[in-house]
Design a protein around this motif. Structure first.
Motif, mmCIF file in Angstrom:
data_model
loop_
_atom_site.group_PDB
_atom_site.id
_atom_site.type_symbol
_atom_site.label_atom_id
_atom_site.label_comp_id
_atom_site.label_asym_id
_atom_site.label_seq_id
_atom_site.Cartn_x
_atom_site.Cartn_y
_atom_site.Cartn_z
ATOM 1 N N UNK A 131 -34.482 48.275 8.208
ATOM 2 C CA UNK A 131 -35.153 47.779 9.414
ATOM 3 C C UNK A 131 -36.004 46.564 9.050
ATOM 4 N N UNK A 132 -35.509 45.372 9.365
ATOM 5 C CA UNK A 132 -36.217 44.144 8.975
ATOM 6 C C UNK A 132 -37.582 44.018 9.638
ATOM 7 N N UNK A 133 -37.724 44.573 10.819
ATOM 8 C CA UNK A 133 -39.011 44.519 11.499
ATOM 9 C C UNK A 133 -40.069 45.279 10.712
ATOM 10 N N UNK A 134 -39.693 46.421 10.163
ATOM 11 C CA UNK A 134 -40.642 47.228 9.398
ATOM 12 C C UNK A 134 -40.974 46.579 8.060
ATOM 13 N N UNK A 135 -39.979 45.965 7.417
ATOM 14 C CA UNK A 135 -40.252 45.257 6.162
ATOM 15 C C UNK A 135 -41.184 44.073 6.420
ATOM 16 N N UNK A 136 -40.954 43.361 7.525
ATOM 17 C CA UNK A 136 -41.836 42.249 7.897
ATOM 18 C C UNK A 136 -43.260 42.755 8.107
ATOM 19 N N UNK A 137 -43.377 43.891 8.758
ATOM 20 C CA UNK A 137 -44.689 44.494 8.997
ATOM 21 C C UNK A 137 -45.407 44.794 7.681
ATOM 22 N N UNK A 138 -44.714 45.385 6.730
ATOM 23 C CA UNK A 138 -45.324 45.746 5.445
ATOM 24 C C UNK A 138 -45.723 44.499 4.668
ATOM 25 N N UNK A 139 -44.812 43.525 4.577
ATOM 26 C CA UNK A 139 -45.099 42.301 3.824
ATOM 27 C C UNK A 139 -46.244 41.503 4.457
ATOM 28 N N UNK A 140 -46.269 41.452 5.773
ATOM 29 C CA UNK A 140 -47.333 40.686 6.445
ATOM 30 C C UNK A 140 -48.696 41.324 6.208
ATOM 31 N N UNK A 141 -48.755 42.641 6.102
ATOM 32 C CA UNK A 141 -50.020 43.315 5.818
ATOM 33 C C UNK A 141 -50.490 43.044 4.393
ATOM 34 N N UNK A 142 -49.562 43.022 3.455
ATOM 35 C CA UNK A 142 -49.914 42.681 2.071
ATOM 36 C C UNK A 142 -50.478 41.265 2.026
ATOM 37 N N UNK A 143 -49.780 40.348 2.679
ATOM 38 C CA UNK A 143 -50.203 38.945 2.684
ATOM 39 C C UNK A 143 -51.559 38.784 3.360
#
Length: 686
Positions: A298-310
């Protein structure tokens, strides 16, 4: 060309993940400090554990913070200050005084010569007071310890002793002393009173010029106090890192940064950072691919995780850049709390640890920082649960704040050897960190709207049977509503038994049959009059209506903005099973014709999580139990076994990551609950 386009289209998800990986790594590397890492780790008051250290190059020894602070204070107390002399005030005061004296009446006791004498004496007092100036009280408070000041009088500048300026406390005594030669009478008293009233300060502090003078003096401060030559011994192995040794090591560390971070090796340093950051992000991707496949896909969920790290790295970088003293104000534990709310504790902790490790490149005292935040992250993951309960987050934040304070206290004792050097401000920073941690509730709400995720708080709201959609289900299809509640109770108990998300499966169970609202009378639980409308339809048409309740349920759910995770339960609760009753009936009606099985089979997909598998089992079990005319412990036991075995044989659980052992536990819970519903007991042998 078409092959390339087709290949790109087929692999668009993987391409997006790769692009997201590169962009995230690029921004993190960009945020990292532009300086090399010192090769030695040391702590004040601890022995030097490395071999004898010799200077690798010539460098200057830096003054300590205390030395620089003392020098700055000395400059502030001795730098010359500017004051502004207002030339209009003396003239204005003199004119006012003369006008006042001229109003005196010439009488037997006060002759014209007496008035003139009073006037002349008063003017003399005014001249004396304003000779160098009369300073106001506010400006007086800004005077430093310098014995002289610079007085700006129109275009003239002169250095005068500060003691020459007249102060308010001196005014009365000067007036009285100067007029003491006069005889005590009405005229003398009048002059003393009038002068006391009209004299006003005319010297004020010149903020602009004084600040320029101070800034210039501060610019000239030297931050070095000596020089260490190449190959000169800095510290021996076993020596205590303190005093001059500590100062030399700190100076070498600062000099090393400028030596390392030069244009010639800038690219190599960036390359090294890129490798380390990429490894951290790659570990996260591998973890998701290995243990959280549904999130990885799920690319939306990966984007969510990476954006929070950033986001966490960006905010922490800004704080370190502008004021590192407030390093621990940023509530990094928001990250594991939010990720646990949407996914699970293991993913939340894994992501938090990787983020803290990356922040180790940015912050000072990286080991202490990493240790503090990893311990706090573990406590956050262990203590944060059931966020829909008001007290849960408060208790969790209190525990996290306490752990921060306790860990810092321990570090301070280790470094300083006593408690006297502990900085109380850090306890305030940790308390502020705890208050800011409550922003997790805001972030959870925000992310639900942006990324379409679902938290326990939303699930609690949706599971309220007074919600508009469930109320409508109760009104249009009361039998289905009661069936849904029974299934929700069974599913929640089963989920608790195997450690699945009980709140999620309960909410999904309440909504799984909302599609039956479209044609409620075609489902047996709603046929309270005994009239079955299927008697007037062909098996094929009846099957179409039954199958269609899944599609209608999805449409209703989307229209009412139900989250995708709830819609998944509607979509999968029958998997790819057959509407067996009408399929068999069609075969009986047309024995010579091969029946098209697709028209009697649900479109799926089959369950893809433990929660959706639990709902499928509980839904089928509860519905089947209604067919028992005389339910007994044995008949319920046999019925549940038959239902679940049939689902296994149709491969309905192969994608749901559920084990046979967990299925057996679910069956046991369902049997126990159904026996309680029908008020049955196990029959004991005679």
């Amino acid at each position: 060309m078409n092959k390339i386009i087709n290949s790109l289209y087929k692999n668009n998800a993987a391409i997006y993940r790769g692009f997201l990986f590169i962009i995230t790594a690029f921004f993190i590397v960009y945020l990292l400090p532009k300086g090399g890492k010192f090769r030695y780790d040391y702590s004040p008051g601890k022995p030097w554990s490395y071999n004898n250290l010799y200077a690798p190059f010539d460098f200057a020894t830096q003054k300590t913070k205390d030395e620089i602070s003392e020098e700055i204070n000395q400059i502030k107390s001795s730098v010359q200050q500017y004051f502004l002399y207002d030339v209009e005030v003396p003239e204005y005061t003199k004119n006012n005084f003369i006008t006042a004296v001229n109003t005196l009446q010439v009488s037997d006791s006060l002759s014209e010569s007496d008035v003139k004498k009073l006037r002349n004496k008063g003017v003399a007092v005014i001249r004396k007071i304003y000779e160098f100036g009369f300073i106001d009280e506010v400006s007086k408070g800004k005077v430093n310890k310098s014995p002289t000041i610079i007085l700006r009088k129109s275009n003239e500048i002169s250095n005068i002793p500060f003691s020459k300026l007249i102060q308010s406390k001196d005014i009365l005594s000067i007036i009285v002393n100067e007029l003491s030669v006069l005889k005590k009478d009405y005229g003398r008293d009048f002059v003393i009173k009038k002068l006391s009233e009209i004299l006003e300060p005319n010297v004020t502090f010149d903020e602009e010029f004084s600040q320029k003078e101070l800034n210039q003096a501060l610019k000239d401060i030297s931050y070095t106090k000596g020089k260490i030559n190449k190959d000169e011994l800095i510290i021996q192995k076993g020596d205590i890192v303190e005093g001059e040794n500590l100062n030399k090591l700190d100076s070498l560390r600062e000099a090393s940064k400028s030596q390392i971070w030069t244009k010639s090796n800038y690219n190599w340093l960036v390359f090294g950072y890129t490798i380390l950051v990429s490894l951290a992000l790659l570990m996260l991707l591998l973890f998701l691919h290995r243990y959280r496949k549904e999130i990885f896909d799920n690319n939306s969920k990966i984007t969510f995780i990476y954006s929070n790290i950033l986001l966490m790295i960006f905010v922490q970088t800004l704080l370190v850049k502008y004021n590192p003293d407030y390093l621990y104000v940023i509530p990094l534990t928001i990250l594991p709390i939010v990720l646990k709310a949407f996914f699970d504790a293991r993913l939340g902790l894994f992501t938090h640890i990787l983020t803290v490790l990356l922040l180790g490149f940015i912050v000072p005292n990286s080991f202490e920082f990493i240790y503090l935040h990893i311990i706090a992250g573990i406590v956050a993951v262990l203590s944060t649960s059931e966020l829909y309960k008001r007290a849960s987050l408060f208790i969790s934040v209190a525990q996290i704040t306490f752990i921060y304070m306790l860990t810092y206290f321990a570090f301070s004792i280790i470094k300083e050897g006593n408690v006297s050097s502990i900085k109380g401000i850090y306890f305030g920073l940790f308390a502020m960190n705890g208050l800011l941690s409550f922003l997790a509730v805001f972030f959870i709400y925000f992310y639900e709207k942006v990324f379409g995720l679902v938290s326990d708080v939303t699930l609690l709201e949706l599971s309220n049977t007074n919600s508009p959609l469930l109320r409508e289900l109760n009104e249009k299809a009361p039998g289905t509503f009661q069936h849904s509640i029974q299934v929700a109770n069974l599913a929640e108990a089963a989920a608790n038994e195997i450690g699945a998300n009980s709140m999620l499966v309960r909410t999904g169970a309440l909504y799984h049959d909302i599609g039956k609202m479209v044609n409620p009378k075609y489902f047996t639980e709603n046929q309270i009059t005994g009239v079955n409308p299927h008697n007037d339809l062909s098996p094929k048409d009846s099957a179409h209506i039954i199958l269609n309740h899944v599609i209608k349920g999805i449409e209703i759910a989307k229209k009412n903005n139900l989250p995708d995770r709830i819609i998944d339960f509607i979509r999968t609760h029958h998997g790819t099973s057959l509407v067996y009753y009408f399929y068999k009936k069609e075969q009986e009606n047309n024995p010579d014709v091969e029946v098209d099985e697709k028209k009697f089979r649900y479109q799926g997909p089959i369950p893809f999580s433990k929660e959706t598998a639990i709902l499928m089992i509980c839904d089928a079990a509860e519905a089947a139990s209604k067919s028992l005319k005389k339910p007994s412990a044995q008949s319920i036991d046999e019925l549940i076994d038959k239902v679940v075995e049939g689902q296994k044989n149709m491969n309905q659980f192969i994608n749901s990551d559920i084990t046979f052992r967990e299925i057996e536990k679910i069956k046991k819970v369902i049997k126990s609950k159904l026996m309680n519903i029908y008020h049955l007991r196990v029959e004991y042998p005679e």
